[in-house]
Enzyme design. Sequence first.
Site, PDB file in Angstrom:
ATOM      1  N   GLY A 104       1.156   2.052   9.943  1.00 46.85           N
ATOM      2  CA  GLY A 104       0.317   2.740   8.961  1.00 46.85           C
ATOM      3  C   GLY A 104       0.186   4.224   9.282  1.00 46.85           C
ATOM      4  O   GLY A 104       0.287   5.080   8.398  1.00 46.85           O
ATOM      5  N   HIS A 105      -0.013   4.531  10.556  1.00 42.79           N
ATOM      6  CA  HIS A 105      -0.119   5.945  10.951  1.00 42.79           C
ATOM      7  C   HIS A 105       1.192   6.685  10.670  1.00 42.79           C
ATOM      8  O   HIS A 105       1.182   7.831  10.213  1.00 42.79           O
ATOM      9  CB  HIS A 105      -0.422   6.063  12.451  1.00 42.79           C
ATOM     10  CG  HIS A 105      -1.776   5.568  12.855  1.00 42.79           C
ATOM     11  ND1 HIS A 105      -1.956   4.463  13.650  1.00 42.79           N
ATOM     12  CD2 HIS A 105      -3.026   6.041  12.579  1.00 42.79           C
ATOM     13  CE1 HIS A 105      -3.252   4.272  13.858  1.00 42.79           C
ATOM     14  NE2 HIS A 105      -3.915   5.204  13.225  1.00 42.79           N
ATOM     15  N   LEU A 138      -3.323  -3.085   8.454  1.00 46.84           N
ATOM     16  CA  LEU A 138      -2.976  -2.659   9.811  1.00 46.84           C
ATOM     17  C   LEU A 138      -4.136  -1.843  10.384  1.00 46.84           C
ATOM     18  O   LEU A 138      -4.711  -0.995   9.707  1.00 46.84           O
ATOM     19  CB  LEU A 138      -1.706  -1.817   9.809  1.00 46.84           C
ATOM     20  CG  LEU A 138      -0.412  -2.509   9.359  1.00 46.84           C
ATOM     21  CD1 LEU A 138       0.788  -1.589   9.601  1.00 46.84           C
ATOM     22  CD2 LEU A 138      -0.203  -3.844  10.058  1.00 46.84           C
ATOM     23  N   GLU A 153      -6.457   5.086   3.254  1.00 44.77           N
ATOM     24  CA  GLU A 153      -7.468   4.458   2.391  1.00 44.77           C
ATOM     25  C   GLU A 153      -8.076   3.220   3.039  1.00 44.77           C
ATOM     26  O   GLU A 153      -9.051   2.691   2.553  1.00 44.77           O
ATOM     27  CB  GLU A 153      -6.840   4.061   1.051  1.00 44.77           C
ATOM     28  CG  GLU A 153      -6.591   5.218   0.127  1.00 44.77           C
ATOM     29  CD  GLU A 153      -6.077   4.778  -1.229  1.00 44.77           C
ATOM     30  OE1 GLU A 153      -5.725   3.588  -1.388  1.00 44.77           O
ATOM     31  OE2 GLU A 153      -6.006   5.639  -2.120  1.00 44.77           O
TER      32      GLU A 153
END
Length: 292
Positions: free
Chosen positions: A41-42, A190, A154
């Site tokens: 996700g990062h 995640l 988000e």
Amino acid sequence: MQTAPILLLRTAADLRQTIKVWRSQGHRVGLVPTMGALHAGHLGLGALARRTCQKVVFSIFVNPAQFAPHEDFDRYPRTEAADLAALAQAEAADVVFAPAAAEMYPPGFSTSVSVAGPATGLESDARPHFFGGVATVVTKLLLQALPDTAVFGEKDYQQLMVIRKVVEDLAIPVEIIGAPTARDHDGLALSSRNAYLTAPQRQIAVALNRVLRSVIADVLNGVALPEAIARGRADLIAAGFDAVDYLQIRNSATLEQPLSPGQPLRVLAAARLGAVRLIDNMAVAPASLQEP
Ligand code: PAF
């Protein structure tokens, strides 16, 4: 295309000097604030920053100000070498800014940024200290880097709204970009904190997203909001969660309680599995109902 290795910087002075050189070369700069323990996700946040910026800074700082004394600051995963390797492999960052606590909070540090509005309720009910800590450190990071854009997930939807409000209210000249939540194959959002889950807890954890989608389906089918929420809470407990901190439907732009029909809505939840606290949220919209 990035060719140079990632530069690891520890001080705001070095960060500013590096960004000054980039600016003199005409580059746009994106900032991705993180607490490390990076996951896919990062890396997606970095990819989003790269779309509009030639240079991307990841900050990695486990911010003590956003943890209460009883929370997981000490055991929060710190994986700097692996984070640097992942960023290099994904070509997601040019610089990692990983300051020591004393660089961000030198002795005598006495300022904090306090936010009302979107910071009210939800996370603040269980974590009253949280948004003050986040707003303070993010404001400082934005002022240290003065990026063109900063990207936030988000997944921490209320945090994203709080940061948008800080930037608007304090007129910080940066564009805040919200990135869609990255999910595992079964829909679990995640999170660096997923590392705390035991195998049986991981199986239960998937119910959080499943229940959010069933609440959305109920609302889209005309079930009244209080009833949809009550069903969702009961479903989370039935699935094996130990407690539900909140399951609420809010206006997705203001996070206020929806008092009139026809507004964009967001369902947000936090639930506990033993000592692990998971959060998730989704738009109340047909697109959210697609299989993960
Ligand atoms: O979402 C996070 O990882 C943190 O809250 C943030 C925005 C980096 C501030 O410490």
